[in-house]
Design an enzyme around this catalytic site. Structure first.
Site, PDB file in Angstrom:
ATOM      1  N   ASP A  11      11.485   5.800  -2.501  1.00 53.97           N
ATOM      2  CA  ASP A  11      10.178   5.226  -2.807  1.00 53.97           C
ATOM      3  C   ASP A  11      10.040   5.150  -4.318  1.00 53.97           C
ATOM      4  O   ASP A  11      10.814   5.779  -5.056  1.00 53.97           O
ATOM      5  CB  ASP A  11       9.063   6.104  -2.211  1.00 53.97           C
ATOM      6  CG  ASP A  11       7.687   5.543  -2.531  1.00 53.97           C
ATOM      7  OD1 ASP A  11       7.462   4.353  -2.261  1.00 53.97           O
ATOM      8  OD2 ASP A  11       6.842   6.280  -3.080  1.00 53.97           O
ATOM      9  N   SER A  12       9.027   4.435  -4.776  1.00 51.33           N
ATOM     10  CA  SER A  12       8.770   4.369  -6.211  1.00 51.33           C
ATOM     11  C   SER A  12       8.321   5.722  -6.763  1.00 51.33           C
ATOM     12  O   SER A  12       8.350   5.928  -7.970  1.00 51.33           O
ATOM     13  CB  SER A  12       7.695   3.319  -6.477  1.00 51.33           C
ATOM     14  OG  SER A  12       6.553   3.593  -5.688  1.00 51.33           O
ATOM     15  N   TYR A  43       5.711   0.485  -8.821  1.00 49.17           N
ATOM     16  CA  TYR A  43       6.440  -0.760  -8.569  1.00 49.17           C
ATOM     17  C   TYR A  43       5.448  -1.908  -8.278  1.00 49.17           C
ATOM     18  O   TYR A  43       5.779  -3.065  -8.437  1.00 49.17           O
ATOM     19  CB  TYR A  43       7.358  -0.614  -7.348  1.00 49.17           C
ATOM     20  CG  TYR A  43       8.640   0.163  -7.561  1.00 49.17           C
ATOM     21  CD1 TYR A  43       8.866   0.932  -8.701  1.00 49.17           C
ATOM     22  CD2 TYR A  43       9.642   0.133  -6.589  1.00 49.17           C
ATOM     23  CE1 TYR A  43      10.058   1.642  -8.860  1.00 49.17           C
ATOM     24  CE2 TYR A  43      10.838   0.831  -6.745  1.00 49.17           C
ATOM     25  CZ  TYR A  43      11.036   1.591  -7.885  1.00 49.17           C
ATOM     26  OH  TYR A  43      12.208   2.288  -8.033  1.00 49.17           O
ATOM     27  N   CYS A  74       9.023   2.448   0.407  1.00 52.44           N
ATOM     28  CA  CYS A  74       8.087   1.743  -0.468  1.00 52.44           C
ATOM     29  C   CYS A  74       7.812   0.334   0.074  1.00 52.44           C
ATOM     30  O   CYS A  74       8.735  -0.454   0.273  1.00 52.44           O
ATOM     31  CB  CYS A  74       8.708   1.659  -1.858  1.00 52.44           C
ATOM     32  SG  CYS A  74       7.693   0.781  -3.048  1.00 52.44           S
ATOM     33  N   ASN A  75       6.545   0.034   0.314  1.00 58.48           N
ATOM     34  CA  ASN A  75       6.187  -1.293   0.836  1.00 58.48           C
ATOM     35  C   ASN A  75       6.510  -2.388  -0.173  1.00 58.48           C
ATOM     36  O   ASN A  75       6.947  -3.474   0.201  1.00 58.48           O
ATOM     37  CB  ASN A  75       4.691  -1.355   1.152  1.00 58.48           C
ATOM     38  CG  ASN A  75       4.315  -0.600   2.394  1.00 58.48           C
ATOM     39  OD1 ASN A  75       3.997  -1.182   3.412  1.00 58.48           O
ATOM     40  ND2 ASN A  75       4.343   0.728   2.329  1.00 58.48           N
ATOM     41  N   THR A  76       6.313  -2.090  -1.450  1.00 59.75           N
ATOM     42  CA  THR A  76       6.574  -3.096  -2.479  1.00 59.75           C
ATOM     43  C   THR A  76       8.070  -3.417  -2.527  1.00 59.75           C
ATOM     44  O   THR A  76       8.468  -4.583  -2.528  1.00 59.75           O
ATOM     45  CB  THR A  76       6.083  -2.587  -3.851  1.00 59.75           C
ATOM     46  OG1 THR A  76       4.715  -2.194  -3.733  1.00 59.75           O
ATOM     47  CG2 THR A  76       6.214  -3.649  -4.912  1.00 59.75           C
ATOM     48  N   GLU A 153      -3.320   9.889  -5.509  1.00 60.87           N
ATOM     49  CA  GLU A 153      -2.495  10.806  -6.319  1.00 60.87           C
ATOM     50  C   GLU A 153      -3.354  11.819  -7.064  1.00 60.87           C
ATOM     51  O   GLU A 153      -2.923  12.926  -7.360  1.00 60.87           O
ATOM     52  CB  GLU A 153      -1.617   9.997  -7.281  1.00 60.87           C
ATOM     53  CG  GLU A 153      -0.611   9.178  -6.499  1.00 60.87           C
ATOM     54  CD  GLU A 153       0.680   8.874  -7.226  1.00 60.87           C
ATOM     55  OE1 GLU A 153       0.848   9.280  -8.391  1.00 60.87           O
ATOM     56  OE2 GLU A 153       1.533   8.208  -6.612  1.00 60.87           O
ATOM     57  N   CYS A 185       0.939   0.127   2.358  1.00 62.59           N
ATOM     58  CA  CYS A 185       1.314   0.839   1.129  1.00 62.59           C
ATOM     59  C   CYS A 185       1.484   2.302   1.500  1.00 62.59           C
ATOM     60  O   CYS A 185       0.733   2.827   2.327  1.00 62.59           O
ATOM     61  CB  CYS A 185       0.212   0.680   0.087  1.00 62.59           C
ATOM     62  SG  CYS A 185       0.483   1.656  -1.403  1.00 62.59           S
ATOM     63  N   THR A 186       2.464   2.929   0.875  1.00 66.04           N
ATOM     64  CA  THR A 186       2.780   4.315   1.217  1.00 66.04           C
ATOM     65  C   THR A 186       1.576   5.262   1.170  1.00 66.04           C
ATOM     66  O   THR A 186       1.486   6.200   1.953  1.00 66.04           O
ATOM     67  CB  THR A 186       3.820   4.867   0.221  1.00 66.04           C
ATOM     68  OG1 THR A 186       3.421   4.484  -1.103  1.00 66.04           O
ATOM     69  CG2 THR A 186       5.204   4.355   0.521  1.00 66.04           C
ATOM     70  N   HIS A 187       0.681   5.004   0.216  1.00 64.98           N
ATOM     71  CA  HIS A 187      -0.424   5.955  -0.007  1.00 64.98           C
ATOM     72  C   HIS A 187      -1.599   5.779   0.958  1.00 64.98           C
ATOM     73  O   HIS A 187      -2.411   6.678   1.111  1.00 64.98           O
ATOM     74  CB  HIS A 187      -0.965   5.788  -1.421  1.00 64.98           C
ATOM     75  CG  HIS A 187      -0.024   6.191  -2.506  1.00 64.98           C
ATOM     76  ND1 HIS A 187       1.207   5.608  -2.672  1.00 64.98           N
ATOM     77  CD2 HIS A 187      -0.132   7.131  -3.474  1.00 64.98           C
ATOM     78  CE1 HIS A 187       1.808   6.158  -3.711  1.00 64.98           C
ATOM     79  NE2 HIS A 187       1.029   7.094  -4.216  1.00 64.98           N
TER      80      HIS A 187
END
Ligand code: DGL
Length: 266
Positions: A11-12, A43, A74-76, A153, A185-187
């Protein structure tokens, strides 16, 4: 057949740990090597060329750990570089887009699907393309939510401000009468409660992290790559490209678990 090599996940940064959390549930006997590119995050604001270059380096790093499957958490990176990665490497590589799209198409009743993600994910149109490939007559509505990543975060998911920001980002989607929303998105799974509150209980939230973990299981199983040895705790190794301190703090919040083995990648 059994294969005890680890699964590689990148992941980023720290966000991909939502995927690790799901893999812990869905593939409890698999060892894992995680790489978080904390020196170069985010990213979500970068170009396709840059993200692809970073992604290639990330896969090369994981390959040095003899992984049997690479999961692009990572989705991006999945949106912008997955096709290229698949052409470059022999190891099986999966991303979050197709599994998320498949789950959304399988769940929608009115064919109206929303997608939220980083600016780069949304402008790539990757989710839209994947959804339309499976169900061409579906209507897809998208929106980027750039402040969600720093809110998560910072550990502010439960603060009032998150609800206020979510309501600003999501109200255009609410008006589109979607019945399914992909958290692209991961978050964003960390903000599930906040998002559900804004969207209402009738909108089904698709967690791409969970869907990719299920897909990883299917692929390992169909290729005879599952680790059938079930007599020991799986080993998780975490690597980051910058100083590990901040990663550890956020990671423990994401995984609700103490983490003691985070190293800086050489
Ligand atoms: N991991 C990224 C994603 O899922 C979010 C953070 C970033 O912008 O790098 O798209």
């Amino acid at each position: 057949m059994s294969d005890n090599r680890p699964i590689g996940v990148f992941d980023s940064g720290v966000g991909g740990l939502t995927v690790v959390g799901q893999m812990r549930e869905i593939l409890p006997h698999e060892d894992l090597v995680y790489f978080g590119d904390t020196a170069r995050v985010p990213y979500g604001t970068k170009s396709k060329e840059t993200i692809t270059r970073f992604s290639i380096e990330n896969v090369e790093f994981l390959m040095r750990h003899d992984v049997k499957l690479v999961v692009v958490a990572c989705n991006t990176a999945s949106s912008l570089s997955l096709d290229f990665l698949k052409r470059c490497f022999k190891v099986p590589i999966i991303g979050v887009i197709e599994p998320g799209a498949k789950a959304a198409v399988g769940s929608t009743r009115n064919g109206r699907i929303g997608v939220i993600g980083t600016a780069a994910t949304i402008s790539s149109g990757a989710y839209e393309k994947a959804i339309k490939k499976i169900k061409p007559d579906s209507s897809v509505f998208t929106g980027s939510c750039p402040l969600f990543v720093p809110l998560v975060e910072e550990g502010w998911a439960d603060k009032k401000v998150s609800g206020e920001i979510a309501s600003i980002y999501l109200s255009p989607l609410k008006k589109k009468r979607i019945d399914t929303l992909i958290l692209g998105c991961t978050h964003y799974p960390i903000l599930k409660n906040v998002i559900r509150k804004v969207m209402g209980g009738r909108v089904l939230l698709i967690d791409s992290a969970k869907e990719v973990a299920k897909e990883a299981r299917l692929i390992l199983d169909s290729c005879g790559l599952l680790n059938r040895a079930q007599d020991k705790e799986p080993v998780y190794k975490f690597f980051v490209s910058d100083e590990p301190g901040r990663f550890v703090k956020t990671a423990e919040r994401f995984l609700k678990k103490r983490i003691n083995c985070v190293r800086r990648a050489e």
